[in-house]
Design a protein around this motif. Structure first.
Motif, PDB file in Angstrom:
ATOM      1  N   ARG A 190       6.278  -7.614   6.802  1.00 32.24           N
ATOM      2  CA  ARG A 190       5.319  -7.643   7.460  1.00 32.24           C
ATOM      3  C   ARG A 190       3.749  -6.455   7.231  1.00 32.24           C
ATOM      4  O   ARG A 190       3.740  -5.436   7.384  1.00 32.24           O
ATOM      5  CB  ARG A 190       5.806  -6.208   9.210  1.00 32.24           C
ATOM      6  CG  ARG A 190       7.094  -6.949   9.431  1.00 32.24           C
ATOM      7  CD  ARG A 190       6.289  -8.316  10.334  1.00 32.24           C
ATOM      8  NE  ARG A 190       5.852  -7.234  11.813  1.00 32.24           N
ATOM      9  CZ  ARG A 190       4.880  -7.988  12.821  1.00 32.24           C
ATOM     10  NH1 ARG A 190       5.411  -9.411  12.897  1.00 32.24           N
ATOM     11  NH2 ARG A 190       4.581  -7.143  13.597  1.00 32.24           N
ATOM     12  N   ALA A 192       0.426  -5.993   7.827  1.00 33.17           N
ATOM     13  CA  ALA A 192      -0.919  -5.456   8.395  1.00 33.17           C
ATOM     14  C   ALA A 192      -2.719  -5.973   7.239  1.00 33.17           C
ATOM     15  O   ALA A 192      -1.764  -5.430   5.863  1.00 33.17           O
ATOM     16  CB  ALA A 192      -1.345  -4.388   8.882  1.00 33.17           C
ATOM     17  N   ALA A 222      -0.617 -10.819  15.440  1.00 27.46           N
ATOM     18  CA  ALA A 222      -0.460  -9.210  15.929  1.00 27.46           C
ATOM     19  C   ALA A 222      -0.957  -8.685  15.178  1.00 27.46           C
ATOM     20  O   ALA A 222      -1.218  -7.788  14.562  1.00 27.46           O
ATOM     21  CB  ALA A 222       0.764  -9.258  16.386  1.00 27.46           C
ATOM     22  N   LEU A 223      -0.585  -8.745  13.244  1.00 22.05           N
ATOM     23  CA  LEU A 223      -0.659  -7.785  11.665  1.00 22.05           C
ATOM     24  C   LEU A 223      -1.749  -8.185  10.911  1.00 22.05           C
ATOM     25  O   LEU A 223      -2.640  -7.096  10.980  1.00 22.05           O
ATOM     26  CB  LEU A 223      -0.084  -8.154  10.456  1.00 22.05           C
ATOM     27  CG  LEU A 223       1.201  -9.005  10.951  1.00 22.05           C
ATOM     28  CD1 LEU A 223       1.870  -9.383   9.911  1.00 22.05           C
ATOM     29  CD2 LEU A 223       1.883  -7.017  11.770  1.00 22.05           C
ATOM     30  N   TRP A 225      -6.118  -6.567  12.113  1.00 19.48           N
ATOM     31  CA  TRP A 225      -6.871  -5.232  12.913  1.00 19.48           C
ATOM     32  C   TRP A 225      -8.355  -5.319  12.250  1.00 19.48           C
ATOM     33  O   TRP A 225      -8.929  -4.719  11.181  1.00 19.48           O
ATOM     34  CB  TRP A 225      -5.787  -4.266  12.582  1.00 19.48           C
ATOM     35  CG  TRP A 225      -4.478  -3.850  13.008  1.00 19.48           C
ATOM     36  CD1 TRP A 225      -3.545  -4.513  12.573  1.00 19.48           C
ATOM     37  CD2 TRP A 225      -4.072  -2.975  14.234  1.00 19.48           C
ATOM     38  NE1 TRP A 225      -2.233  -4.268  13.595  1.00 19.48           N
ATOM     39  CE2 TRP A 225      -2.763  -3.366  14.398  1.00 19.48           C
ATOM     40  CE3 TRP A 225      -4.800  -2.417  15.266  1.00 19.48           C
ATOM     41  CZ2 TRP A 225      -1.754  -2.641  15.529  1.00 19.48           C
ATOM     42  CZ3 TRP A 225      -3.929  -1.460  16.053  1.00 19.48           C
ATOM     43  CH2 TRP A 225      -2.864  -2.028  15.926  1.00 19.48           C
ATOM     44  N   GLN A 242      -3.171   3.957  14.759  1.00 24.82           N
ATOM     45  CA  GLN A 242      -2.585   2.946  14.809  1.00 24.82           C
ATOM     46  C   GLN A 242      -1.828   1.717  14.745  1.00 24.82           C
ATOM     47  O   GLN A 242      -0.780   1.068  15.509  1.00 24.82           O
ATOM     48  CB  GLN A 242      -3.729   2.007  15.972  1.00 24.82           C
ATOM     49  CG  GLN A 242      -4.894   3.166  16.082  1.00 24.82           C
ATOM     50  CD  GLN A 242      -6.643   2.592  16.875  1.00 24.82           C
ATOM     51  OE1 GLN A 242      -6.101   1.224  16.108  1.00 24.82           O
ATOM     52  NE2 GLN A 242      -6.962   3.305  16.997  1.00 24.82           N
ATOM     53  N   ILE A 243      -1.696   1.299  13.405  1.00 27.43           N
ATOM     54  CA  ILE A 243      -1.438   0.310  13.508  1.00 27.43           C
ATOM     55  C   ILE A 243       0.392   0.352  12.927  1.00 27.43           C
ATOM     56  O   ILE A 243       1.073  -0.142  13.103  1.00 27.43           O
ATOM     57  CB  ILE A 243      -1.648  -0.291  12.120  1.00 27.43           C
ATOM     58  CG1 ILE A 243      -3.172  -0.655  11.748  1.00 27.43           C
ATOM     59  CG2 ILE A 243      -0.710  -0.994  11.162  1.00 27.43           C
ATOM     60  CD1 ILE A 243      -3.292  -0.867  10.318  1.00 27.43           C
ATOM     61  N   GLN A 246       2.511  -0.016  16.109  1.00 26.19           N
ATOM     62  CA  GLN A 246       3.063  -1.353  16.292  1.00 26.19           C
ATOM     63  C   GLN A 246       4.460  -1.977  16.250  1.00 26.19           C
ATOM     64  O   GLN A 246       5.099  -0.136  15.514  1.00 26.19           O
ATOM     65  CB  GLN A 246       1.948  -1.777  16.056  1.00 26.19           C
ATOM     66  CG  GLN A 246       2.256  -3.473  15.963  1.00 26.19           C
ATOM     67  CD  GLN A 246       1.516  -4.455  14.955  1.00 26.19           C
ATOM     68  OE1 GLN A 246       0.540  -4.023  14.167  1.00 26.19           O
ATOM     69  NE2 GLN A 246       1.746  -5.797  15.194  1.00 26.19           N
ATOM     70  N   SER A 247       4.671  -2.401  17.209  1.00 20.96           N
ATOM     71  CA  SER A 247       6.310  -3.104  16.565  1.00 20.96           C
ATOM     72  C   SER A 247       6.025  -4.308  17.134  1.00 20.96           C
ATOM     73  O   SER A 247       5.245  -5.087  18.224  1.00 20.96           O
ATOM     74  CB  SER A 247       6.994  -1.934  18.749  1.00 20.96           C
ATOM     75  OG  SER A 247       8.017  -2.883  18.682  1.00 20.96           O
TER      76      SER A 247
END
Length: 341
Positions: A190, A192, A222-223, A225, A242-243, A246-247
């Motif tokens: 995952r 980002a 969604a990854l 930003w 903020q990251i 994330q869920s």
């Protein structure tokens, strides 16, 4: 008591004629002596230099360019000076140009194509001998100005293989792919991508990150930003916080530059989130301080000073009418693996 020649002019500016009168030679001899022409008698050169120093004479580059039909100025347009990235590039370019007898007219565009257009209009009034510009993102009016001016131009930071275009840079996209693959090879899934400023080179890095994740079957919109605000360590810290909320959770964050990544590392320390055990953090450009962070920051080392030096060297050839064997110079970048990944 007779007044000195320097004080006889209404403007108060010391001229070539003033130096000639004080040295007892002709203005053309003064001009040749100050240019360092070997044909001038060394005794006369010494006399002219002494007179010029005593009177405080400073040559007028505009007048010299008009008389010789040759400017000694090079216009350089860069997005920012508050960013170490462009400081390194500018210092290298200026050193190369000054050694060849050219001065730089620096314009700061603030990543604004319309501001770049206005700056270029102003700088072309000074009849520069050449132009160094950053990237290819500019208005159509600016492109016409450059073309119609007939002034040699070299583009920095990005590359183009279009005939007639001269450029020195590296592949932003490939560099981002390299960093993303490194994270994938370390087992992160995952990953980002966090970015600020959102200039064309940042978007090219985003494209590289996306391509690498798509190839691995792990891309998730969604990854992404993406924040258009100016890049800073403070913004990096806020984005990181903020990251991390994330869920599902991310296990790595690739920041588009080291400013953001350094801020993220500081935020991770404040939040007591272990790096890289809980989350890996990577940057881009290998700026000063990245090797001193706790933990040290993995990043992509980019050839900033080399770009400035090579672009200035290419421009010197164009201004001299010399052939440029390689109009598109693609430089190497380097993955720097440290403790944060």
């Amino acid at each position: 008591m007779p007044r000195s020649p320097a004080r006889q002019r209404a403007t108060g500016r010391v001229t070539l004629a003033d130096v000639a009168l004080a040295a007892g030679v002709s203005p053309i001899t003064v001009s040749r002596a100050l240019r360092g022409e070997r044909a001038v008698d060394p005794v006369l050169v010494e006399r002219v230099q002494a007179a010029a120093q005593k009177l405080g004479y400073v040559p007028d580059p505009a007048a010299r360019a008009l008389a010789s039909k040759r400017s000694t100025h090079v216009a350089v347009l860069i997005p920012m000076l508050s960013n170490e990235l462009f400081v390194s590039l500018l210092e290298a370019a200026q050193a190369r140009l000054r050694a060849a007898g050219y001065q730089t007219l620096i314009g700061i565009t603030h990543y604004d194509p319309s501001e770049e257009e206005q700056l270029l209009r102003e700088q072309l009034m000074h009849r520069p001998a050449g132009l160094l510009v950053t990237g290819f993102d500019r208005t159509e009016a600016t492109r016409r100005l450059i073309t119609q001016s007939g002034v040699p131009v070299v583009h920095m930071m990005e590359n183009s293989r279009v005939e007639g275009i001269h450029s020195v840079g590296f592949s932003q996209t490939e560099a981002a792919i390299t960093m993303t693959r490194h994270l994938l090879e370390r087992g992160y899934r995952r990953i980002a991508f966090a970015a600020a400023q959102l200039d064309p080179r940042t978007l090219q890095r985003q494209q590289g990150w996306r391509q690498a994740l798509e190839a691995a079957g792990l891309y998730d919109p969604a990854l992404e930003w993406m924040n258009p605000a100016p890049s800073s360590m403070a913004l990096g810290g806020r984005l990181f916080q903020q990251i991390m909320g994330q869920s599902p959770a991310v296990d790595a964050v690739f920041f588009c530059n080291d400013d953001l990544a350094q801020g993220a590392l500081l935020a991770a320390n404040r939040l007591q989130l272990p790096v890289p055990a809980r989350v890996a953090i990577a940057g881009f450009n290998d700026l000063t301080g990245s090797d001193l962070m706790l933990p040290t920051l993995s990043t992509v080392h980019t050839p900033l000073a080399t770009i400035g030096d090579e672009a200035a060297g290419m421009l010197l050839k164009l201004m001299r009418g010399e052939p440029v064997e390689q109009p598109c110079v693609v430089l190497d970048y380097r993955l720097v693996v440290r403790m944060s990944t």
